[in-house]
Design a protein around this motif. Structure first.
Motif, PDB file in Angstrom:
ATOM      1  N   MET A 220       0.864  -1.176   0.000  1.00  0.00           N
ATOM      2  CA  MET A 220       0.000   0.000   0.000  1.00  0.00           C
ATOM      3  C   MET A 220       0.907   1.234   0.000  1.00  0.00           C
ATOM      4  N   THR A 221       0.989   1.895  -1.133  1.00  0.00           N
ATOM      5  CA  THR A 221       1.901   3.022  -1.263  1.00  0.00           C
ATOM      6  C   THR A 221       1.369   3.972  -2.325  1.00  0.00           C
ATOM      7  N   PRO A 222       1.575   5.274  -2.191  1.00  0.00           N
ATOM      8  CA  PRO A 222       2.383   5.933  -1.167  1.00  0.00           C
ATOM      9  C   PRO A 222       1.646   6.063   0.158  1.00  0.00           C
ATOM     10  N   LEU A 223       2.429   6.212   1.215  1.00  0.00           N
ATOM     11  CA  LEU A 223       1.897   6.503   2.536  1.00  0.00           C
ATOM     12  C   LEU A 223       1.705   8.014   2.664  1.00  0.00           C
ATOM     13  N   CYS A 224       0.509   8.417   3.060  1.00  0.00           N
ATOM     14  CA  CYS A 224       0.209   9.831   3.288  1.00  0.00           C
ATOM     15  C   CYS A 224      -0.358   9.994   4.704  1.00  0.00           C
ATOM     16  N   GLY A 225      -0.564  11.230   5.093  1.00  0.00           N
ATOM     17  CA  GLY A 225      -1.081  11.511   6.429  1.00  0.00           C
ATOM     18  C   GLY A 225       0.000  11.910   7.407  1.00  0.00           C
ATOM     19  N   ILE A 226       1.198  12.185   6.889  1.00  0.00           N
ATOM     20  CA  ILE A 226       2.316  12.579   7.746  1.00  0.00           C
ATOM     21  C   ILE A 226       2.249  14.082   7.986  1.00  0.00           C
ATOM     22  N   TYR A 227       2.200  14.475   9.234  1.00  0.00           N
ATOM     23  CA  TYR A 227       2.248  15.893   9.610  1.00  0.00           C
ATOM     24  C   TYR A 227       2.774  15.961  11.041  1.00  0.00           C
ATOM     25  N   ASP A 228       3.115  17.139  11.500  1.00  0.00           N
ATOM     26  CA  ASP A 228       3.589  17.315  12.873  1.00  0.00           C
ATOM     27  C   ASP A 228       2.374  17.352  13.789  1.00  0.00           C
ATOM     28  N   TRP A 229       2.145  16.278  14.541  1.00  0.00           N
ATOM     29  CA  TRP A 229       0.932  16.210  15.356  1.00  0.00           C
ATOM     30  C   TRP A 229       0.929  17.222  16.494  1.00  0.00           C
TER      31      TRP A 229
ATOM     32  N   GLN B 118       1.150  20.188  15.835  1.00  0.00           N
ATOM     33  CA  GLN B 118       0.431  21.273  15.163  1.00  0.00           C
ATOM     34  C   GLN B 118      -0.862  20.695  14.577  1.00  0.00           C
ATOM     35  N   PRO B 119      -1.833  20.433  15.433  1.00  0.00           N
ATOM     36  CA  PRO B 119      -3.034  19.691  15.003  1.00  0.00           C
ATOM     37  C   PRO B 119      -3.836  20.386  13.917  1.00  0.00           C
ATOM     38  N   GLN B 120      -3.648  21.681  13.755  1.00  0.00           N
ATOM     39  CA  GLN B 120      -4.358  22.389  12.692  1.00  0.00           C
ATOM     40  C   GLN B 120      -3.930  21.900  11.309  1.00  0.00           C
TER      41      GLN B 120
ATOM     42  N   GLU C  58      -5.535   5.132  -5.479  1.00  0.00           N
ATOM     43  CA  GLU C  58      -6.256   4.046  -4.816  1.00  0.00           C
ATOM     44  C   GLU C  58      -5.333   3.020  -4.188  1.00  0.00           C
ATOM     45  N   GLN C  59      -4.100   2.879  -4.693  1.00  0.00           N
ATOM     46  CA  GLN C  59      -3.181   1.908  -4.095  1.00  0.00           C
ATOM     47  C   GLN C  59      -2.482   2.466  -2.861  1.00  0.00           C
ATOM     48  N   GLY C  60      -2.696   3.770  -2.565  1.00  0.00           N
ATOM     49  CA  GLY C  60      -2.038   4.399  -1.425  1.00  0.00           C
ATOM     50  C   GLY C  60      -2.804   4.207  -0.133  1.00  0.00           C
ATOM     51  N   VAL C  61      -2.287   4.819   0.928  1.00  0.00           N
ATOM     52  CA  VAL C  61      -2.950   4.739   2.232  1.00  0.00           C
ATOM     53  C   VAL C  61      -2.715   6.034   3.004  1.00  0.00           C
ATOM     54  N   PHE C  62      -3.779   6.527   3.618  1.00  0.00           N
ATOM     55  CA  PHE C  62      -3.705   7.684   4.496  1.00  0.00           C
ATOM     56  C   PHE C  62      -3.798   7.162   5.919  1.00  0.00           C
ATOM     57  N   MET C  63      -2.740   7.369   6.705  1.00  0.00           N
ATOM     58  CA  MET C  63      -2.772   6.923   8.099  1.00  0.00           C
ATOM     59  C   MET C  63      -3.287   8.053   8.981  1.00  0.00           C
ATOM     60  N   CYS C  64      -3.996   7.685  10.036  1.00  0.00           N
ATOM     61  CA  CYS C  64      -4.534   8.674  10.957  1.00  0.00           C
ATOM     62  C   CYS C  64      -4.570   8.085  12.361  1.00  0.00           C
ATOM     63  N   HIS C  65      -4.836   8.948  13.339  1.00  0.00           N
ATOM     64  CA  HIS C  65      -4.744   8.530  14.741  1.00  0.00           C
ATOM     65  C   HIS C  65      -5.902   9.093  15.564  1.00  0.00           C
ATOM     66  N   PRO C  66      -7.148   8.818  15.177  1.00  0.00           N
ATOM     67  CA  PRO C  66      -8.277   9.329  15.955  1.00  0.00           C
ATOM     68  C   PRO C  66      -8.382   8.616  17.301  1.00  0.00           C
TER      69      PRO C  66
ATOM     70  N   ILE D 144      -9.042  15.804  17.910  1.00  0.00           N
ATOM     71  CA  ILE D 144      -9.209  16.664  16.743  1.00  0.00           C
ATOM     72  C   ILE D 144      -9.353  15.817  15.479  1.00  0.00           C
ATOM     73  N   GLU D 145      -8.503  14.816  15.339  1.00  0.00           N
ATOM     74  CA  GLU D 145      -8.617  13.931  14.175  1.00  0.00           C
ATOM     75  C   GLU D 145      -9.980  13.235  14.152  1.00  0.00           C
ATOM     76  N   PHE D 146     -10.418  12.781  15.315  1.00  0.00           N
ATOM     77  CA  PHE D 146     -11.737  12.127  15.385  1.00  0.00           C
ATOM     78  C   PHE D 146     -12.835  13.078  14.946  1.00  0.00           C
ATOM     79  N   ALA D 147     -12.776  14.317  15.420  1.00  0.00           N
ATOM     80  CA  ALA D 147     -13.810  15.289  15.081  1.00  0.00           C
ATOM     81  C   ALA D 147     -13.827  15.590  13.585  1.00  0.00           C
ATOM     82  N   VAL D 148     -12.647  15.734  12.982  1.00  0.00           N
ATOM     83  CA  VAL D 148     -12.582  16.015  11.545  1.00  0.00           C
ATOM     84  C   VAL D 148     -13.124  14.840  10.744  1.00  0.00           C
ATOM     85  N   LEU D 149     -12.679  13.627  11.073  1.00  0.00           N
ATOM     86  CA  LEU D 149     -13.094  12.451  10.317  1.00  0.00           C
ATOM     87  C   LEU D 149     -14.585  12.163  10.469  1.00  0.00           C
TER      88      LEU D 149
END
Length: 271
Positions: free
Chosen positions: A190-199, A201-203, A218-226, A245-250
Motif C-alpha cells: 500500500m503506497t504511497p503513505l500519506c497523512g504525515i504531519y507534525d501532530w 500542530q493539530p491544525q 487508490e493503491q495508497g494509504v492515508f494513516m490517521c490517529h483518531p 481533533i482527528e476524530f472530530a474532523v473524520l
C-alpha cells in the motif's frame, strides 16, 4: 467517475478511548480499517469488540517495538520488560546489542495474539513509529510468510508531505528499498503513505486529509490517529489531544461534504 481512498487508523488497542473512537468511525463508514496493537492487557476485550467488523473493515496488525511493555518480557530488546524508544532501537540492533532473535520473538508473540483473538491472519501489517521498515522486521516478514500464499498487505514508503518534509524524508530513508524487496517477495504494498504531519500542530491534520481527498491514488494509504483521551492513553502515549481533533474532523459532516464534492469515497475494507 468515483475514486476511492484508503483511510487506516493506527493504534487500535492502545487504550479504550482510542479503540472506541476507531470503532465509531468504522461503523459510520469513515475509515477503511485499523491496525491493532496486541500487546496490552485489554487486547482480548478490544479484539472481541472489533471482531464483528472482520468482514467489512480491513483489520491489520500494528507491530510495536517501542515505548510499551514487551509481550515476551525482559530481553536484550526490552531490558526490565519495557521496549526502548525508537532512538534507542535501530542502531543497537544493527550493532548486535539487541539480539535479532529477541526482536523476532516479540513480533511472533504479537502476531500470535492477533491470530488467537481474531481467528485469522491480519489483512495488512504496518508498524508503530514505522518499525516495520527496520531490517530486522523486514527479515521477520520474509521468514514468517515465506511459504504463505495469502500474505497480508504491507504499508509502504511515503511521499514527501507538504509542511512535513523533514519528517517524511526521515521515514522515507528508513523505508529505502522496502517496497521493491517486499514486492519481490510477493507482498502487496500500500503506497504511497500519506497523512504525515507534525501532530504537535493539530491544525495541519485537516489540510493533510484534504490533500489525500484530492490526490491520493487508490493503491495508497492515508494513516490517521483518531481517539478519545482517557487515563490509559495518558499513561501510555504522548499523542493525546490531537486524537480528539482527528476524530472530530473524520466524523464531521464537512468531511462527508468534501468527499462528495470531490467524487471520492472511502474504500471498502475488503478491497
Amino acid at each position: 467517475m468515483t475514486r476511492s481512498i484508503r483511510l487506516i487508523a493506527d493504534d487500535y488497542g492502545l487504550a479504550p478511548g482510542v479503540s472506541s473512537a476507531i470503532l465509531d468511525l468504522i461503523e459510520r463508514g469513515r475509515l477503511t480499517g485499523t491496525g491493532c496493537m496486541t500487546g496490552f492487557p485489554e487486547w482480548e476485550e478490544a479484539a472481541a469488540r472489533i471482531k464483528p467488523f472482520r468482514d467489512s473493515a480491513a483489520i491489520g496488525l500494528h507491530l510495536t517495538l517501542t515505548d510499551q511493555t514487551a509481550v515476551t518480557g525482559p530481553s536484550s530488546l526490552a531490558p526490565e520488560g519495557r521496549l526502548p524508544p525508537l532512538s534507542s532501537l535501530a542502531l543497537p540492533i544493527r550493532r548486535g546489542r539487541i539480539e535479532e532473535r529477541a526482536v523476532q520473538a516479540e513480533l511472533d508473540a504479537q502476531y500470535d495474539r492477533f491470530l488467537d483473538a481474531l481467528g485469522r491472519r491480519p489483512d495488512f501489517i504496518d508498524g508503530h513509529q514505522h518499525v516495520h521498515f527496520l531490517p530486522a522486521v523486514r527479515k521477520w516478514l520474509l521468514t514468517r510468510f515465506a511459504h504463505d500464499t495469502g500474505r497480508p498487505a504491507l504499508r509502504g514508503a511515503p511521499t514527501l508531505a507538504s509542511g512535513a518534509a523533514t519528517k517524511s524524508a526521515a521515514i522515507a530513508a528508513l523505508a529505502a528499498g522496502f517496497n521493491r524487496a517486499m514486492r519481490g517477495a510477493g507482498f502487496t504494498i500500500m503506497t504511497p503513505l500519506c497523512g504525515i504531519y507534525d501532530w504537535r500542530q493539530p491544525q495541519n491534520f485537516a489540510p493533510a486529509l484534504q490533500a489525500a481527498i484530492e490526490t491520493l491514488p487508490e493503491q495508497g494509504v492515508f494513516m490517521c490517529h483518531p481517539g478519545h483521551v482517557d487515563e490509559t492513553l495518558c499513561a501510555r502515549d504522548p499523542m493525546q489531544a490531537v486524537r480528539e481533533i482527528e476524530f472530530a474532523v473524520l466524523g464531521s459532516e464537512d468531511f462527508g461534504v468534501r468527499l462528495d464534492k470531490a467524487g471520492v469515497r472511502i474504500m471498502d475494507g475488503k478491497r
